[in-house]
Design an enzyme around this catalytic site. Structure first.
Site, mmCIF file in Angstrom:
data_model
loop_
_atom_site.group_PDB
_atom_site.id
_atom_site.type_symbol
_atom_site.label_atom_id
_atom_site.label_comp_id
_atom_site.label_asym_id
_atom_site.label_seq_id
_atom_site.Cartn_x
_atom_site.Cartn_y
_atom_site.Cartn_z
ATOM 1 N N ALA A 10 -3.781 8.187 3.374
ATOM 2 C CA ALA A 10 -2.607 7.897 2.554
ATOM 3 C C ALA A 10 -1.395 8.758 2.905
ATOM 4 O O ALA A 10 -0.289 8.220 3.060
ATOM 5 C CB ALA A 10 -2.965 8.034 1.078
ATOM 6 N N GLY A 12 0.841 -1.197 0.000
ATOM 7 C CA GLY A 12 0.000 0.000 0.000
ATOM 8 C C GLY A 12 0.878 1.249 0.000
ATOM 9 O O GLY A 12 2.056 1.190 -0.345
ATOM 10 N N PHE A 13 0.303 2.372 0.397
ATOM 11 C CA PHE A 13 1.048 3.630 0.364
ATOM 12 C C PHE A 13 2.286 3.584 1.251
ATOM 13 O O PHE A 13 3.353 4.032 0.855
ATOM 14 C CB PHE A 13 0.144 4.783 0.797
ATOM 15 C CG PHE A 13 -0.907 5.119 -0.224
ATOM 16 C CD1 PHE A 13 -0.569 5.806 -1.382
ATOM 17 C CD2 PHE A 13 -2.224 4.740 -0.047
ATOM 18 C CE1 PHE A 13 -1.520 6.119 -2.335
ATOM 19 C CE2 PHE A 13 -3.192 5.043 -0.992
ATOM 20 C CZ PHE A 13 -2.846 5.736 -2.140
ATOM 21 N N GLY A 14 2.158 3.013 2.462
ATOM 22 C CA GLY A 14 3.282 2.972 3.383
ATOM 23 C C GLY A 14 4.399 2.078 2.873
ATOM 24 O O GLY A 14 5.576 2.463 2.858
ATOM 25 N N GLU A 73 -18.885 10.406 0.130
ATOM 26 C CA GLU A 73 -18.581 10.305 -1.295
ATOM 27 C C GLU A 73 -19.489 9.284 -1.981
ATOM 28 O O GLU A 73 -20.019 9.532 -3.062
ATOM 29 C CB GLU A 73 -17.091 9.974 -1.481
ATOM 30 C CG GLU A 73 -16.234 11.210 -1.224
ATOM 31 C CD GLU A 73 -14.756 10.953 -0.959
ATOM 32 O OE1 GLU A 73 -13.978 11.887 -1.097
ATOM 33 O OE2 GLU A 73 -14.383 9.815 -0.599
#
Lengths: 421, 421
Positions: free
Chosen positions: B315, B12-14, B170
């Site tokens: 994120a 993922g982002f990390g 959203e």
């Protein structure tokens, strides 16, 4: 608008062309399909091989008829037809009464009496088939990267395609390109350039419906991409470990079936005569035998050309039949004489081999190489539905052409690693 | 290159930021993920709501590191960690020995002790979750079109979203737009403009982490789109027929869970202290308590800000932590002093409501309306990976903006009608 109700089953090329042809005819139309989308099947193999994404070649059917208040679209599965009561039954219990019925229900893969091969050798007819094949192809490389046993690794890196018609040839070409050009830099433990792509054909040459010189060219182009071709030998066994070609067993963990199709159960629903492939042997106006209000078009109809050969199971044939039946229906409801019997016009045959070779057989004119590839590409973009898809597919192809990178390389589906062992 | 082996679990982002930060550090890196793709989660709700297709927001992880020979990518599921032997076990039986381990394994939805709600109220964390929600939303309209019973039809046309954080807001905004603007012309038996979109929040306002004035603006924007908002009441029951909000039962055949998350089992693998949400309470250099060679970053780590509030599960926070741990590892292997303890820098909070409103909370500066929407859009395009995705997402948004048509409206998955009843 008259009360005449036309029920159309199947939103493929034949069904849509029929509905389009009935625009302004003053009839009420109900279009039923098991899927919510029309699928551009000629490019389905590109979804299976990570070039295009699903939404580039499929469109919600009801979107296409948003501006046709005469058309009602239903998502449903037909389970039977009563041609006396003139009704169609759906799996959800609904019954539709029709004045005219058009069955455009297509075909599915056939395993020639070996349905037990289906789980290990999926065919390519639906979006789900395409994502299944894509997942298996990509997972094979992933598993090979982690496999310590060289024999298993080799079997994981052997991909077998059964059937060398256009779909088989197209799949083999792209899988070879993927392995030899796109993936090598991404793996550390395997050399994807050593991947074997095996194309098996029971007949004497690849692309048997094309002229011999084009078959020979296609074979050479495939061999140049590293595809291993086995001709004149049928597959005699498919299992989780591999395929048996004639008497030789080839360990291969990924098999794709592109060898044969059988028609939808339309003939059974109607209780009428079918040919060997299960297709309804239609009358000269494409109506089912003895049922003038029921028409059958596309892959589920058996229609002969003037030269006695069968009309091929390709999109242009289905479209011509759908358009023709629309004319027959319009003539009937306006009390005009029926049009002349259906005549198929063969516009040509096309196939591609990888990303820069293609062959086109127009009959007298035959083309091959990159010029055929460009004509093939432009023709396919032209036949897509809507500006957005045309633009999107053209962009995907251009991107691959320039960068060599396939963009639709996602493995989706729950628990993939576990389910696949 | 040194022999130092860094095993990173989670792409993922990390995880990616960490691997990027170790470029040229001279260590050997193995990156393990259960999926073959990195997912841009902030836009996942747009896949669930037919705006984007899966391949626009996900990229094969091994593609990203094709040019990093120091990085090996494995598709595998971690089942445990032995922090004494310093090994990680995978489900396929493989064992990886590490010198340094980084767990960036994220979070999943939490049902607050009501796991039995999951089948009827799916959450949104993976591509499969997104296509499941998309399928359910689209199928609800399809079934309503064929439903004779008005009460069932109304329940089919009621969509409930539990939780009014950014994802809930959203989802509610886009489902309302889909029903009220995109679909009306396509159905003949139902009026999709009568669709109810119900947003339930146990807290006192929508978007509780934003400033109150922005919450109020978002609530007004949602109400303008026809979203029905229930505040201050928890959901006390979810089943196939609907949801109970406080004491009131709302018949609703489609429920989406956006109410809470729980961390991955990283704390359990390590046998270390976790907070209430299951996150590892890390030390000042983001290492696990008592295990200096094991780092935990992103949604599965519990880190406090200077003001005593928790670092949010977004994120940018995961990226900052991944980048920080790369610096800690570099310092260690080159024998330099460790960097100052981790400090989170909050760049701002963003949320969108439908296709023309958004809010941005930069702390002192607060933006709302279309200018916020443009900044939101540009920021998200900027953070996507690669020219191709940026172009493709920008084009999809422009197309929707100009045509009002969502392009990713496919229902895929086998036997959908049957399985869903």
């Amino acid at each position: 608008m008259s009360d005449h109700h036309v029920v159309v089953v199947g939103g493929g090329f034949g069904g849509l062309q029929l509905v389009n042809g009935l625009k302004g005819a003053g009839v009420k139309i109900t279009l039923v399909d098991r899927r919510n989308h029309h699928l551009f099947q000629p490019l389905l193999y590109q979804v299976a091989t990570t070039i295009l994404s699903t939404s580039e070649i499929a469109w919600p059917i009801r979107r296409l008829y948003a501006d046709r208040p005469d058309v009602t679209v239903l998502l449903g599965e037909v389970t039977g037809v009563d041609s006396v009561a003139k009704t169609v039954s759906l799996r959800n219990g609904m019954t539709l009464r029709y004045d005219t019925l058009v069955l455009a229900t297509g075909a599915t893969h056939a395993y020639f009496g070996h349905d037990e091969w289906e789980p290990v050798a999926p065919g390519l007819k639906t979006l789900e088939d395409a994502t299944t094949i894509r997942r298996r192809v990509l997972l094979a490389f992933e598993k090979a990267e982690m496999e310590a046993d060289p024999a298993v690794r080799d079997a994981l890196l052997t991909f077998t395609i059964v059937g060398a018609g256009p779909t088989g040839v197209e799949l083999a070409g792209i899988i070879a390109e993927l392995a030899h050009f796109t993936l090598p830099k991404e793996f550390r433990n395997i050399d994807t350039r050593k991947t074997r792509v095996v194309l098996v054909e029971a007949g004497p040459r690849v692309l048997p419906t094309f002229a011999e010189e084009l078959s020979a060219y296609a074979q050479k182009a495939l061999e140049k991409l590293g595809v291993e071709i086995h001709l004149g030998q049928p597959v005699t066994e498919c299992n989780a470990d591999g395929v048996k070609i004639g008497e030789t067993f080839v360990p291969s963990r990924t098999i794709v079936w592109a060898a044969g199709v059988t028609a939808s159960p339309a003939a059974r629903w109607l209780g009428v005569a079918a040919d060997r492939a299960g297709r309804v042997v239609v009358e000269k106006h494409l109506s089912a035998p003895g049922l003038p209000d029921v028409f059958v078009v596309g892959d589920t109809a058996s229609v002969m050309r003037e030269d006695g050969k069968p009309v091929p199971g390709i999109a242009p044939a289905a479209k011509q039949q759908g358009g023709y039946v629309a004319k027959v229906i319009r003539a009937r409801i306006s009390g005009k004489p029926a049009p002349a019997p259906f005549r198929y016009w063969h516009q040509g045959s096309l196939a591609t081999i990888g990303k820069s070779a293609a062959i086109i057989d127009f009959g007298r004119i035959k083309l091959k190489g990159w010029i055929a590839w460009w004509i093939w590409g432009l023709a396919h973009i032209y036949f897509l539905i809507g500006t957005r898809s045309r633009f999107s597919v053209a962009w995907s192809w251009l991107w691959i052409y320039l960068s060599g990178q396939h963009s639709a390389r996602l493995i989706t589906q729950k628990e993939t690693m576990r389910e696949e062992g």
